[in-house]
Design an enzyme around this catalytic site. Structure first.
Site, PDB file in Angstrom:
ATOM      1  N   GLY A 116       0.783  -1.235   0.000  1.00 28.10           N
ATOM      2  CA  GLY A 116       0.000   0.000   0.000  1.00 28.10           C
ATOM      3  C   GLY A 116       0.806   1.272   0.000  1.00 28.10           C
ATOM      4  O   GLY A 116       0.394   2.275  -0.584  1.00 28.10           O
ATOM      5  N   GLU A 117       1.976   1.268   0.658  1.00 28.31           N
ATOM      6  CA  GLU A 117       2.682   2.529   0.867  1.00 28.31           C
ATOM      7  C   GLU A 117       4.072   2.604   0.246  1.00 28.31           C
ATOM      8  O   GLU A 117       4.576   3.689  -0.037  1.00 28.31           O
ATOM      9  CB  GLU A 117       2.760   2.813   2.373  1.00 28.31           C
ATOM     10  CG  GLU A 117       1.386   3.113   2.932  1.00 28.31           C
ATOM     11  CD  GLU A 117       1.320   3.161   4.445  1.00 28.31           C
ATOM     12  OE1 GLU A 117       1.314   4.260   4.989  1.00 28.31           O
ATOM     13  OE2 GLU A 117       1.260   2.087   5.066  1.00 28.31           O
TER      14      GLU A 117
END
Length: 740
Positions: free
Chosen positions: A706-707
């Site tokens: 996600g990051e």
């Protein structure tokens, strides 16, 4: 167009790794998915906020008469007539009720104002239009008090940030300043990044309904369980009496991880009028009451020998928090792990301002810290006349440079090697400004991506039915990234059933407790509990087959012979003792993982830009990201997540900045008309791929996607701009005036 390269380890006959469509895709595409502002309730009222117009002060008078006279207005709540709430607890990551506190201000229970935009009244009316019209008619008088709102001017008052077991704030290894002074080649640069604000597709919204002392809340949240605990504390009811429902959340990125004013005040208004109340914030309302990314000022200094080996690494930062809340960010986190420097000095400092508390925003700390670090490494490579990829490889550590712990997995060399080959890095001319495409200057830049991976704990229940269907029940969050789809794929493989046979119930605090969606940790955390539950279920089904003499036959046959409609297994419990045991399990898991090794997702960004030499216009021509993210559960949603992270990083690099008036502390561009996020024309073809090697220390070997895609992006753009023009932009965003 964009395209994706599937991982080498995809196995066609298994669900894990396949690019399956999201299970909620049809509901979202057809509009049948209900978000928090779309639940029909009888006798529903609507609320709107009134915002303070000073950064620090005390309310001396408030006139609600004109607002109350608007047809349809039910009440106007102020500090003079609002029901009392328990004060919000200070932020504490080990206590669910406090982990999501966004501010220490007890809104509408005080006459004090702590930031421009703080809600000072709530209008409740029969319609949204009436509530918003009336909110504009509330008149508030203030005693203005001195306020500190200028980040640049206040940096001299910054104090060293206190570290903790989860987020160390400082590192000293050797004598970095002395090594810097004696280095054969050195760079010593200052960087700044501006504040940025959240603009998720779905603005924050809450629908709240009280039934006696039982509360049901539909909320755009990233953390069902922590929100439930927070509301129970604030309104003095048992946590079992609070239910939070959020099956669909239209993006979060950290902005929906804390409990903000709109949520609490909607619940307060519903209690005050004894009716269900909905509050759907406008873009301006979101950006005046929901925090964003902190601004930073950073120094990165590097010293090296003529062979390119880094002997000194200094990375210091100043960030801001609000006087009443906000989260310090791990700005120097990547500098702890990326380079094998003999001497390292890291220090993070913070300054408190009379502004809206800041909060998490995709890859908090690492997103902005990687810009400074990776830009400085690029500058060092330029001064040493060493290729930027080669310089990074010469300083690739065998173990963690600070702690000496082993890496659970580290394939950054492989990511760079594959990326350089596919991107055509060897065709890059080393001299800045030497490559052209017609009138356009051409630049190529690289940067490392890095985000530490962690896992938490999760309760899960799994049921196998006589019809061959599987039901997974877990209070996980799906903010659009395909969480439920990924868990269905995991369950399908663990139980040996088709993917289509699995259904996942999620997004409801009445389900077994799961961690919030944040830190790229939810998929691994839920997978760990899910795999344990599936193991228990498999054992029970096998034992049942032996008892019924159906070994070797289908499990549906086993259940039919046993006369059972289903068999279920679960991990964890939502009883009081179960929650305490779960909390202990969480703490031990996090601490044990940190003591054993350093674990992270990583990668290499390759960027090509075109720069107009006359206007300074920057256009990104193409992008390649190669990532080491362990096992990928769903090739389609993982690619989307990585690509989305890159797009957010491009916004950080080129357009996004919150403009705060240094005299008043007011957000001057709280809407999308003036806060510029990337649009389709700003985004090039983005090629993302991954190595597909499972991390042996994680459930199924996954690390999270996600990051990590956001980290390093702004640096890759800035490095490409430097290669194109010879200009080193050290202050984001990279606007025309900084390039020409």
């Amino acid at each position: 167009m964009t395209h994706t390269t599937l991982p080498r380890t995809t196995v066609p006959d298994r669900a894990v790794g396949r690019p399956l469509d999201r299970v909620d895709g049809a509901a979202k595409a057809t509009g049948t998915a209900r978000y928090s502002a779309e639940y029909p309730l009888p006798d529903l009222a609507h609320a709107a906020l009134v915002h303070a117009a000073v950064s620090r002060g005390r309310i001396t008078g408030i006139d609600t008469s004109a607002a109350a006279a608007v047809p349809g207005v039910i009440t106007v709540l102020t500090h003079e007539n609002a029901p009392r709430m328990k004060p919000p607890p200070p932020t504490n990551l080990l206590r669910p009720s406090a982990a999501v506190s966004s501010s220490t201000v007890n809104l509408l229970n005080t006459d004090e104002v702590f930031w421009d935009g703080q809600p000072v009244a709530v209008v409740v009316a029969e319609t949204t239009a009436a509530a918003r019209e009336a909110a504009g008619l509330v008149r508030v008088d203030y005693q203005r008090l001195p306020a500190t709102v200028d980040f640049a001017a206040a940096q001299s008052d910054a104090v060293p940030q206190k570290g903790n077991a989860i987020m160390p704030a400082g590192v000293r290894k050797g004598d970095a300043e002395a090594a810097l002074a004696s280095a054969a080649v050195s760079v010593d640069l200052r960087f700044t990044t501006p504040p940025q604000q959240h603009n998720a597709l779905e603005p924050h919204a809450t629908t709240a309904h009280w039934d006696g002392d039982r509360l049901t809340v539909h909320d755009a949240t990233q953390s069902l369980d922590w929100l439930r605990h927070h509301l129970a504390l604030r309104f003095a009811v048992p946590v079992e009496n609070v239910r939070v429902i959020a099956p669909y959340v239209g993006g979060g990125f950290g902005g929906k991880g804390s409990v903000w004013a709109g949520t609490v005040l909607t619940v307060l208004a519903a209690r005050a009028i004894g009716r269900p109340v909905r509050m759907a914030l406008t873009r301006h309302g979101v950006n005046r009451t929901v925090g964003g990314r902190t601004p930073t000022s950073q120094r990165v200094a590097l010293g090296a020998g003529t062979d390119g080996r880094i002997t000194a690494l200094v990375h210091t930062s100043v960030a801001r928090t609000g006087r009443t809340g906000g989260s310090p960010e791990p700005v120097t986190s990547m500098s702890r792990h990326l380079y094998d420097a003999e001497n390292i000095l890291l220090q993070q400092s913070t300054v408190e301002l009379d502004l809206l508390p800041n909060t998490y925003m995709r890859a908090p700390g690492e997103a902005v810290g990687s810009f400074a670090l990776e830009s400085a490494v690029d500058e060092l490579a330029h001064r040493l006349a060493i290729d930027p990829v080669e310089l990074r490889m010469r300083n690739e550590p065998a173990a963690d440079p600070v702690s000496g712990k082993r890496f659970s997995q580290r394939l950054l060399r492989e990511a760079y090697a594959l990326g350089a080959e596919r991107f055509g890095w060897s065709h890059r001319s080393a001299r800045p400004g030497s490559m052209r495409d017609g009138r356009w200057l051409v630049g190529m830049g690289v940067a490392s991506a890095y985000f530490q991976a962690m896992r938490m704990t999760s309760d899960v229940a799994v049921r196998f039915s006589v019809d061959g269907g599987v039901l997974v029940r877990c209070g996980l969050q799906d903010m659009g990234m395909g969480s439920a789809t990924a868990q269905a794929q995991i369950a399908a493989d663990a139980l040996g059933v088709p993917f289509e046979a699995v259904r996942v119930e999620y997004g409801d605090s009445a389900l077994p407790t799961a961690p919030g969606a944040g830190g790229s940790a939810q998929t691994a955390s839920v997978a760990s509990g899910l795999l344990r539950a599936c193991e228990k279920l498999n054992r029970r089904l096998d034992a049942l087959a032996r008892r019924t003499g159906t070994v070797g036959e289908s499990r549906a046959t086993t259940l039919a012979h046993a006369g059972l409609p289903s068999v279920e297994a679960a991990v964890g419990s939502d009883t009081r003792l179960g929650r305490l045991a779960g909390q202990a399990r969480l703490v031990s898991t996090v601490v044990r993982d940190q003591q054993r090794w350093v674990r992270a997702a990583s990668g290499a960004h390759f960027c090509e830009v075109r720069v107009d030499p006359d206007t300074g216009e920057v256009r990104i021509a193409r992008w390649l990201g190669v990532f080491d993210v362990g096992t990928v559960i769903n090739a389609k949603t993982a690619a989307s997540q990585l690509r989305g992270g890159i797009i957010m990083g491009i916004g950080m690099a080129l357009t996004e900045q919150t403009l705060v008036d240094p005299r008043t502390g007011r957000n001057m561009n709280p809407g999308l008309d003036t806060y510029h996020v990337p649009v389709h024309a700003d985004i090039p073809p983005i090629d993302v791929t991954w190595l597909g090697e499972p991390d042996p220390t994680m459930p199924l070997g996954l690390l999270g996607v996600g990051e990590v895609g956001t980290t390093g992006v702004a640096a890759a753009v800035a490095n490409a701009v430097h290669h194109a023009t010879g200009r080193r932009v050290r202050d984001l965003p990279i606007t025309l005036d900084k390039v020409v």
